[in-house]
Design an enzyme around this catalytic site. Structure first.
Site: not given
Ligand code: NAG
Ligand code: NAG
Ligand code: NAG
Ligand code: NAG
Ligand code: NAG
Ligand code: NAG
Ligand code: NAG
Length: 670
Positions: A374-377, A379-381, A492
């Site tokens: 879904l995405g890469g935030g 702190f991780g994917s 954040d």
């Protein structure tokens, strides 16, 4: 270019929750006990739960484990995990607790109203002539009582069993119980709707209790009452096995009806009898901070009638269901739930906060081996997944995590207790050696940045939707800062961390990760692209980080909600366009023309725009001058007015060097 001082990042601190009596609530705090609600003082999901007089039970909105629906329920106030003992609207959950309320209707009944003010549940008691209130009592009984004398009870939850039999309750037949004659299991461990299993007193007149499947099929019988126990369950006799004979078991055969009574002497012992979703009766006691299983029936899980469904076999040794030869599983994964759930919930107490503990193997299955990213935030994917019953989830694979497993579990279980309609719900986790994963509810409409800055294929968010998003995020942050047990600083806040539900209700994601990731967090923050524009100056200055750092970031997001563009952009002539500064100047001039996202056209409410711009400018002042999120919520709700803010000092430097005056006539091209 000048040099910046090398940043020294503080450890992010967690401050104990300080009870904040917000002025907003002045109106509803005027009178009444904390255990009572009335037509004048209803109980809504935006308030704290009611608590019984001596603090044993709480009444309020809650979400069952692994459910995204909200219910009115009663749970043990001092025992972690919101273990429900009674649920009002079993069949009719509400989706927006903040706007729903438990109140007294004009006819005197207790009613649950949803966000459109429709009645979703009612006590439905006829002919109430007095003025009434609702009170949660110390034995877990919710009563509808005469307002002038609460000893006069018109309706009580003790007469309307759910899946739990609390000490003092009477289960029987006839009129004694005001109509409630059965205990009915939940449909699943996360769905309180009535399931297939029930406990009844023999309707044909003997003193036996039956466990029934689908109201007809008996699979356990207690045997007849012998005078001090039931014949098939001698071990349940109070004198046999139970500590200090604190239990009371009795059967009363009266002219107006018969009932069984289960009770305890005194109130030191916390105990409950529950008919669980897999058709077993369990008696638990709360001992040394754990639920201990004292007794259950039937003894073998496979003795529950039709547990695995038609054309199937239940195997006790391996604790599994399988199909008869020539048949195949009707709903894939449903069976594994039966036994897996038992392991997780046995109501081995689950991890504090009622999170599901997944094995890595389970996570591989539910994400189809991490095949849909879904995405890469930060702190991780993040990967899409699906639980056995079809609930979609988002699985975050944490990277660069250096804490021990024990600490991880402790932090995560705290996050599991955080429940608010504007915060993404954590459903479970996995921690196996160095593999740390978090399982969240899934949001179909992605994150706010996609609509503000994304391609022209995305729909334009209307002004009223934007305003609701701003307000929702403020409420979520307010809850994190002040309402939950330990204060959580998000650290954040940015549009990428504001996710949107199918109806565009905003939900803040990634809260709690700052503390979880500890030292690594500050490094990630400053290196991740797109985060730096939201960071409060104290991150750079190296002073302590408080909730006001979130207020700053939130203010920055408000500006972007107004403009539909990133706050900082480089123009073609290489000058820097800085939107907050433009707003600050325009506010002092009293002219907000030209600030709005041009895609909105005439769809704007200028009063609201000005309100948003003013509060945004207050949010990015020096730390001491920033409002709390509580105040921000009040301002956006229109309950409190806000002055024109000064140009924030943090913008002075930018102002000296900028050519901001040009902005008003010339917005940068997208
Ligand atoms: C309240 O009601 C109870 C039960 O009916 C009664 O015994 C008691 O006297 C009443 N108290 C007052 C103050 O009227
Ligand atoms: C009650 O008695 C009738 C008639 O004997 C019988 O058909 C029925 O199954 C009994 N009900 C239960 C719950 O035992
Ligand atoms: C339960 O019984 C009803 C009729 O009494 C029947 O229609 C229904 O299919 C049964 N449920 C199951 C799961 O077999
Ligand atoms: C309970 O009593 C009834 C009638 O007195 C009898 O028919 C039944 O078999 C008894 N149950 C058991 C389990 O002994
Ligand atoms: C039985 O019901 C009648 C009428 O409702 C009532 O007067 C009587 O007190 C009741 N008896 C018992 C023992 O509850
Ligand atoms: C997932 O991938 C691993 C390694 O690539 C493989 O060993 C495993 O069999 C896969 N599992 C599933 C369920 O596809
Ligand atoms: C938002 O989510 C709903 C439900 O999944 C979907 O029908 C709708 O198309 C989504 N809207 C956008 C803009 O993605």
């Amino acid at each position: 270019m000048a040099c910046l001082r090398t940043p020294i990042f503080p450890t992010i601190i967690t401050v104990m929750f300080v009870i904040a009596l917000v002025a907003l609530q002045g109106a509803v705090l005027h009178a009444g006990a904390a255990d009572t609600f009335s037509a004048d003082q209803p109980l809504s999901g935006s308030q704290k739960p009611l608590v019984s007089k001596r603090g044993k039970f709480a009444l309020g909105f809650f979400q069952p484990v692994n459910s995204l629906h909200w219910y009115i329920g009663i749970w043990y106030n001092k025992i972690p995990g919101q273990v429900p003992v009674w649920v009002a609207n079993r069949n009719f959950p509400v989706s927006n607790p903040e706007l729903s309320s438990l109140t007294i209707s004009t006819d005197g009944n207790m009613v649950l109203l949803d966000d459109s003010r429709s009645v979703v549940w009612s006590t439905n008691t006829m002919a109430i002539t007095s003025s009434t209130v609702g009170v949660i009592l110390d034995n877990g009984n919710l009563v509808l009582a005469d307002a002038s004398n609460t000893s006069v009870i018109l309706w009580q939850s003790y007469n309307h069993f759910g899946n739990t039999w609390l000490p003092g309750g009477k289960l029987g037949r006839g009129e004694l119980n005001g109509g409630s004659t059965s205990i009915v299991s939940w449909k699943t461990f996360s769905d309180p709707a009535p399931g297939l299993f029930s406990i009844v007193l023999d309707p044909n007149g003997t003193s036996q209790f039956f466990l029934l499947w689908n109201s007809t099929q008996q699979y356990v019988t207690s045997g007849n009452w012998t005078g001090h126990s039931f014949s098939n369950m001698p071990e349940m006799a109070p004198t046999n096995g139970y500590p200090n004979s604190m239990y009371v078991l009795d059967y009363v055969d009266g002219a107006n009806g018969s009932y069984g009574l289960y009770d305890v002497k005194g109130d030191e012992l916390t105990t409950r009898l529950i008919l669980d979703a897999t058709g077993r009766i369990n008696v638990f006691t709360w001992t040394e901070s754990k639920w201990i299983l004292y007794w259950s029936a039937p003894k073998a899980q496979c003795d529950v009638y039709s547990l695995c469904g038609s054309f199937s076999v239940c195997t006790q040794g391996t604790q599994s269901c399988s199909c008869l030869h020539g048949f195949s599983e009707q709903y894939e994964g449903q069976w594994s739930q039966v036994f897996l759930m038992r392991k997780w919930f046995k109501k081995v107490a689950p991890v504090e906060g009622s999170l599901m503990a997944f094995r890595y193997r389970d996570v591989q299955t539910l994400t189809k081996n991490f095949s849909s990213k879904l995405g890469g935030g930060s702190f991780g994917s993040v990967f899409k997944g699906s639980l056995a019953e079809g609930t979609l989830v988002a699985v975050k694979k944490l990277e660069g995590f250096h804490q021990g497993e024990k600490q991880f579990r402790a932090e995560v279980s705290t996050l599991g207790t955080v429940r608010h309609v504007n915060l993404i719900r954590l459903l479970g986790f996995c921690s196996e050696r160095t593999r740390m994963l978090l399982v969240y509810e899934y949001m179909p409409n992605a994150s706010l940045d996609r609509y503000l800055f994304g391609s022209s294929h995305e729909p334009v968010l209307s002004w009223s939707t934007r305003y609701q998003i701003a307000l929702g995020v403020a409420r979520g942050l307010h809850y994190l800062h002040e309402r939950c047990r330990d204060c959580i600083i998000h650290c954040d806040i940015k549009p990428e961390n504001i996710l949107l539900s199918d109806t565009f209700v905003p939900k803040v994601a990634d809260f709690g990760l700052a503390k979880l990731m500890d030292r690594d967090f500050s490094r990630v923050l400053t290196t991740v692209r797109g985060t730096i524009g939201y960071l409060a100056p104290e991150w750079i200055a190296g002073t302590a980080i408080t909730t006001k750092a979130d207020v700053y970031s939130y203010g920055m997001v408000l500006f972007e909600i107004v403009s539909g563009m990133r706050n900082v952009r480089q123009r073609q002539d290489n000058t820097v366009y800085f939107f907050p500064l433009l707003v600050a100047m325009k506010l002092t001039e009293g002219n907000l023309k030209g600030l709005m996202d041009t895609r909105l056209g005439c769809d704007v409410d200028l009063v609201e725009v000005e309100r948003v711009c003013r509060i945004a400018c207050w949010c990015i002042q020096d730390e001491d001058s920033r409002p709390s999120m509580a105040t921000v919520v009040q301002v956006l709700e229109g309950l409190v007015d806000v002055n024109v803010p000064p140009v924030p000092r943090s913008l002075d430097l930018v102002m000296e060097q900028s050519t901001y005056m040009e902005f008003s006539s010339e917005l940068p091209s997208a």
